[in-house]
Design a protein around this motif. Sequence first.
Motif, mmCIF file in Angstrom:
data_model
loop_
_atom_site.group_PDB
_atom_site.id
_atom_site.type_symbol
_atom_site.label_atom_id
_atom_site.label_comp_id
_atom_site.label_asym_id
_atom_site.label_seq_id
_atom_site.Cartn_x
_atom_site.Cartn_y
_atom_site.Cartn_z
ATOM 1 N N GLU A 151 9.077 10.053 17.224
ATOM 2 C CA GLU A 151 9.549 11.403 17.554
ATOM 3 C C GLU A 151 10.832 11.392 18.399
ATOM 4 O O GLU A 151 11.124 12.363 19.088
ATOM 5 C CB GLU A 151 8.454 12.212 18.268
ATOM 6 N N GLU A 152 11.568 10.321 18.322
ATOM 7 C CA GLU A 152 12.856 10.228 19.018
ATOM 8 C C GLU A 152 13.889 9.627 18.059
ATOM 9 O O GLU A 152 14.322 8.493 18.196
ATOM 10 C CB GLU A 152 12.746 9.365 20.277
ATOM 11 N N PRO A 153 14.295 10.405 17.052
ATOM 12 C CA PRO A 153 15.183 9.859 16.020
ATOM 13 C C PRO A 153 16.528 9.380 16.574
ATOM 14 O O PRO A 153 17.130 8.450 16.031
ATOM 15 C CB PRO A 153 15.375 11.033 15.045
ATOM 16 N N GLU A 154 17.013 10.011 17.664
ATOM 17 C CA GLU A 154 18.299 9.597 18.219
ATOM 18 C C GLU A 154 18.221 8.225 18.898
ATOM 19 O O GLU A 154 19.250 7.591 19.152
ATOM 20 C CB GLU A 154 18.818 10.647 19.218
ATOM 21 N N LEU A 155 16.999 7.771 19.178
ATOM 22 C CA LEU A 155 16.819 6.455 19.786
ATOM 23 C C LEU A 155 16.434 5.390 18.766
ATOM 24 O O LEU A 155 16.395 4.199 19.095
ATOM 25 C CB LEU A 155 15.758 6.509 20.893
ATOM 26 N N THR A 156 16.132 5.818 17.559
ATOM 27 C CA THR A 156 15.721 4.886 16.506
ATOM 28 C C THR A 156 16.942 4.169 15.923
ATOM 29 O O THR A 156 17.974 4.786 15.650
ATOM 30 C CB THR A 156 14.969 5.631 15.397
ATOM 31 N N VAL A 157 16.809 2.862 15.752
ATOM 32 C CA VAL A 157 17.874 2.039 15.161
ATOM 33 C C VAL A 157 17.279 1.333 13.953
ATOM 34 O O VAL A 157 16.358 0.527 14.084
ATOM 35 C CB VAL A 157 18.407 1.006 16.175
ATOM 36 N N GLU A 158 17.798 1.625 12.775
ATOM 37 C CA GLU A 158 17.198 1.098 11.548
ATOM 38 C C GLU A 158 17.616 -0.341 11.240
ATOM 39 O O GLU A 158 16.916 -1.042 10.515
ATOM 40 C CB GLU A 158 17.547 1.997 10.360
ATOM 41 N N GLU A 159 18.734 -0.778 11.787
ATOM 42 C CA GLU A 159 19.146 -2.160 11.515
ATOM 43 C C GLU A 159 20.077 -2.648 12.626
ATOM 44 O O GLU A 159 21.140 -2.071 12.845
ATOM 45 C CB GLU A 159 19.849 -2.273 10.164
ATOM 46 N N ILE A 160 19.648 -3.706 13.297
ATOM 47 C CA ILE A 160 20.454 -4.294 14.351
ATOM 48 C C ILE A 160 20.106 -5.776 14.459
ATOM 49 O O ILE A 160 18.951 -6.161 14.276
ATOM 50 C CB ILE A 160 20.228 -3.575 15.708
ATOM 51 N N ALA A 161 21.113 -6.605 14.728
ATOM 52 C CA ALA A 161 20.905 -8.052 14.800
ATOM 53 C C ALA A 161 20.901 -8.515 16.256
ATOM 54 O O ALA A 161 21.644 -7.997 17.095
ATOM 55 C CB ALA A 161 21.990 -8.787 14.023
ATOM 56 N N LEU A 162 20.057 -9.489 16.541
ATOM 57 C CA LEU A 162 20.085 -10.135 17.849
ATOM 58 C C LEU A 162 21.358 -10.964 17.949
ATOM 59 O O LEU A 162 21.734 -11.651 16.994
ATOM 60 C CB LEU A 162 18.867 -11.044 18.035
ATOM 61 N N ASP A 163 22.039 -10.899 19.091
ATOM 62 C CA ASP A 163 23.274 -11.667 19.243
ATOM 63 C C ASP A 163 22.970 -13.141 19.490
ATOM 64 O O ASP A 163 21.799 -13.558 19.471
ATOM 65 C CB ASP A 163 24.147 -11.074 20.352
ATOM 66 N N ASN A 164 24.007 -13.942 19.726
ATOM 67 C CA ASN A 164 23.826 -15.388 19.874
ATOM 68 C C ASN A 164 22.955 -15.763 21.064
ATOM 69 O O ASN A 164 22.400 -16.867 21.114
ATOM 70 C CB ASN A 164 25.183 -16.088 19.988
ATOM 71 N N GLY A 165 22.860 -14.871 22.027
ATOM 72 C CA GLY A 165 21.997 -15.119 23.175
ATOM 73 C C GLY A 165 20.586 -14.585 22.989
ATOM 74 O O GLY A 165 19.784 -14.659 23.915
ATOM 75 N N GLY A 166 20.286 -14.044 21.796
ATOM 76 C CA GLY A 166 18.948 -13.510 21.552
ATOM 77 C C GLY A 166 18.733 -12.143 22.164
ATOM 78 O O GLY A 166 17.591 -11.740 22.422
ATOM 79 N N VAL A 167 19.821 -11.399 22.402
ATOM 80 C CA VAL A 167 19.755 -10.093 23.068
ATOM 81 C C VAL A 167 20.068 -8.994 22.064
ATOM 82 O O VAL A 167 20.906 -9.157 21.173
ATOM 83 C CB VAL A 167 20.754 -10.036 24.246
ATOM 84 N N VAL A 168 19.385 -7.852 22.209
ATOM 85 C CA VAL A 168 19.648 -6.686 21.361
ATOM 86 C C VAL A 168 19.990 -5.508 22.276
ATOM 87 O O VAL A 168 19.391 -5.349 23.343
ATOM 88 C CB VAL A 168 18.419 -6.362 20.479
ATOM 89 N N ARG B 81 6.420 5.540 22.213
ATOM 90 C CA ARG B 81 5.713 4.677 21.256
ATOM 91 C C ARG B 81 6.759 4.035 20.351
ATOM 92 O O ARG B 81 7.478 4.741 19.654
ATOM 93 C CB ARG B 81 4.687 5.478 20.462
ATOM 94 N N VAL B 82 6.799 2.721 20.382
ATOM 95 C CA VAL B 82 7.858 1.974 19.701
ATOM 96 C C VAL B 82 7.251 0.981 18.725
ATOM 97 O O VAL B 82 6.227 0.344 19.015
ATOM 98 C CB VAL B 82 8.732 1.210 20.730
ATOM 99 N N SER B 83 7.886 0.860 17.577
ATOM 100 C CA SER B 83 7.517 -0.198 16.631
ATOM 101 C C SER B 83 8.767 -0.993 16.297
ATOM 102 O O SER B 83 9.873 -0.448 16.220
ATOM 103 C CB SER B 83 6.910 0.378 15.355
ATOM 104 N N VAL B 84 8.584 -2.301 16.137
ATOM 105 C CA VAL B 84 9.693 -3.197 15.786
ATOM 106 C C VAL B 84 9.361 -3.858 14.454
ATOM 107 O O VAL B 84 8.270 -4.418 14.282
ATOM 108 C CB VAL B 84 9.914 -4.268 16.864
ATOM 109 N N ILE B 85 10.292 -3.779 13.520
ATOM 110 C CA ILE B 85 10.114 -4.354 12.187
ATOM 111 C C ILE B 85 11.168 -5.440 11.989
ATOM 112 O O ILE B 85 12.358 -5.220 12.251
ATOM 113 C CB ILE B 85 10.256 -3.285 11.101
ATOM 114 N N ILE B 86 10.735 -6.608 11.564
ATOM 115 C CA ILE B 86 11.672 -7.705 11.278
ATOM 116 C C ILE B 86 12.211 -7.519 9.864
ATOM 117 O O ILE B 86 11.478 -7.647 8.888
ATOM 118 C CB ILE B 86 10.983 -9.063 11.424
ATOM 119 N N ARG B 87 13.477 -7.218 9.769
ATOM 120 C CA ARG B 87 14.079 -6.995 8.446
ATOM 121 C C ARG B 87 14.471 -8.316 7.791
ATOM 122 O O ARG B 87 14.264 -8.505 6.599
ATOM 123 C CB ARG B 87 15.293 -6.085 8.578
ATOM 124 N N GLU B 88 15.067 -9.205 8.562
ATOM 125 C CA GLU B 88 15.492 -10.488 7.998
ATOM 126 C C GLU B 88 15.566 -11.529 9.112
ATOM 127 O O GLU B 88 16.189 -11.298 10.154
ATOM 128 C CB GLU B 88 16.862 -10.364 7.324
#
Length: 237
Positions: A70-87, A122-129
């Motif tokens: 219920e927070e679409p402005e906070l939802t990110v559909e695709e983002i990669a962890l950087d070289n330090g493992g940070v998002v 309430r947050v869900s994390v999905i591994i895309r690749e």
Amino acid sequence: MGGLIKSAGTLAGAGAAVLLAACQPALDPVMPAGSAGYAALAASAGPGAEQAAGPYRLGAGDTIAVRVYEEPELTVEEIALDNGGVVSLPLIGDVAAAGLTATQLARTIEDAYRANYLRDPRVSVIIREGSERTIAVEGEVEQPGVFPFVEGQTLLSALALARSPTETAKLDEVMVFRTIGANRQAARFDVQAIRGGRAPDLALQPGDLVVVGYSSLRGAYQDFVRAIPVLGIFRPY
């Protein structure tokens, strides 16, 4: 006379061995060894780290989706962890994700939003690749290189991939270097103790670097043996 010559040769060899041993450089005393080494690398993995095979843990280069209910402005559909493992996420900024499972990362993000922005996120994390996972083995091994990482891989199995330590390897000076987020950790392990059941085998993580030390004493002995071409024939030494 033959016995005297043999005894003198033995004493000379022993003296050379002592000198060689004394000349070997000492390891940095800051690097933890033994039980402290296991504890240091376990701590570097963060909360929930396990020493056995388990669920997939995130690493640099992985692509994920972060959905906030219920927070679409906070939802990110695709983002990669950087070289330090940070998002980096809306409002809360950088979140250390490497080493966490998708569920653990979701709980971490919930806590961050709950602290300052949302009453009951309430947050869900999905591994895309997932990115390619590797470990590296260097130093005194027969076949150093970079190898694919698989869940459940250990220090002994990594050495087996590298065709085992060489004859000149110093088995009580096997170093493991590990990077989690911005933290760089290292520890020393005794492979002989692990093989003998006196110490637990270390569970590796993607990106680990294993370095097997060199024994100058064994190296000098191997050079000496190779310099004697025929058994039973005396030569100057």
